[in-house]
Design an enzyme around this catalytic site. Structure first.
Site, PDB file in Angstrom:
ATOM      1  N   GLU A 240      -6.863   6.219 -11.169  1.00 36.53           N
ATOM      2  CA  GLU A 240      -5.964   5.069 -11.349  1.00 36.53           C
ATOM      3  C   GLU A 240      -5.492   5.027 -12.798  1.00 36.53           C
ATOM      4  OE1 GLU A 240      -8.285   1.655 -10.207  1.00 36.53           O
ATOM      5  OE2 GLU A 240      -8.228   2.147  -8.078  1.00 36.53           O
ATOM      6  N   HIS A 243      -6.514   1.806 -14.907  1.00 39.05           N
ATOM      7  CA  HIS A 243      -7.898   1.314 -14.885  1.00 39.05           C
ATOM      8  C   HIS A 243      -8.692   1.860 -16.077  1.00 39.05           C
ATOM      9  CE1 HIS A 243     -11.642   0.338 -12.349  1.00 39.05           C
ATOM     10  NE2 HIS A 243     -12.133   1.048 -13.348  1.00 39.05           N
TER      11      HIS A 243
END
Length: 268
Positions: A240, A243
């Site tokens: 991600e 993230h």
């Protein structure tokens, strides 16, 4: 006044307006709700110029509804995490950019909400935007949903970079036509951030930070974000691009469940 001074004044004004909204937002709560430990702070009190677009208090998320535990549009993190974010923000401001956070501390009740939703295979109202190429029955196996989240420990957050001056993000209207999160930037849901190749919370391998299909400016933007965060102590989750976790974590083994609200960190 310098250009940086003007940017700071503009961001500070936006922060004041957001604080006013958050302070007056209605939120049902119980007097027995748990409080955040003293090590937690509202990011706004440490780094007020960081833009906050807290997605999970709105219906514009992969479930299509506000998430349990998000009572006010507020980013809460551990103090060391907030201080590191402030350092990153100072660097970005000098280059004409700002951080924007989508999600910060996440209570366990929110994670439980995700799990209940993932088990309901009939509820796919947001599939066309957030997971068009993933069968919902595979969300656990593919790692998109789990019963525990590092967000609940307070040192993990989801964020991006915005070019200043920041334009407003168009509001999501429930029922509007959904466009795949990996589509061209001018087609997918509008976001005032730089182009990262996918939208936030895109359940697709194209969201992997170093996916080789992401090239050009999109790849440069991801690497810019990754380096900016790494320079102040954050590690990116490879699956991600948005993230990041600050290390060392203040609470590496504790998952909290206090609600996201100003009262949770009152007096910190």
């Amino acid at each position: 006044m310098t250009r940086l001074g003007s940017l700071l004044r503009g961001l500070a004004a936006s922060a004041t307006a957001l604080l006013a909204v958050a302070a007056t937002a209605p939120a049902a709560h119980s007097s027995t709700e748990p409080q955040a430990p003293q090590e937690f702070v509202a990011l706004r009190t440490v780094a007020p110029t960081i833009i906050q677009e807290m997605r999970y208090i709105t219906p514009h998320d992969f479930m299509g509804e506000p998430v349990d535990g998000y009572q006010q549009p507020l980013c809460i993190v551990t103090r060391p995490t907030a201080l590191a974010l402030a350092r990153a923000q100072r660097t970005l401001l000098r280059e004409g950019y700002s951080l924007k956070v989508y999600d910060c501390y996440r209570p366990q009740r929110a994670v439980d909400h995700f799990v209940r939703w993932a088990k309901d295979l009939q509820d796919e109202k947001m599939k066309a935007e957030f997971y068009p190429r993933v069968d919902k029955s595979q969300l656990f196996a593919d790692g998109y949903i789990a019963e525990k989240s590092g967000h609940s420990r307070g040192s993990t957050l989801d964020l991006t970079i915005v070019k200043l001056p920041a334009l407003p993000t168009a509001p999501y209207r429930p029922g509007q036509k959904l466009v795949p999160c990996y589509g061209p930037k001018d087609e997918r849901f509008p976001d005032n951030s730089v182009d990262m190749g996918t939208g936030f919370d895109c359940f697709d391998t194209l969201a992997h930070t170093d996916d080789p299909r992401i090239q050009g400016v999109q790849r440069e933007n991801r690497q810019f974000l990754k380096k900016t965060m790494a320079d102040v102590g954050f590690t990116n989750l490879p699956e991600e691009w948005w993230h990041f976790t600050y290390s060392p974590e203040t609470f590496p083994d504790t998952y909290f469940d206090f609600p996201i609200a100003w009262r949770s960190v009152a007096g910190h």
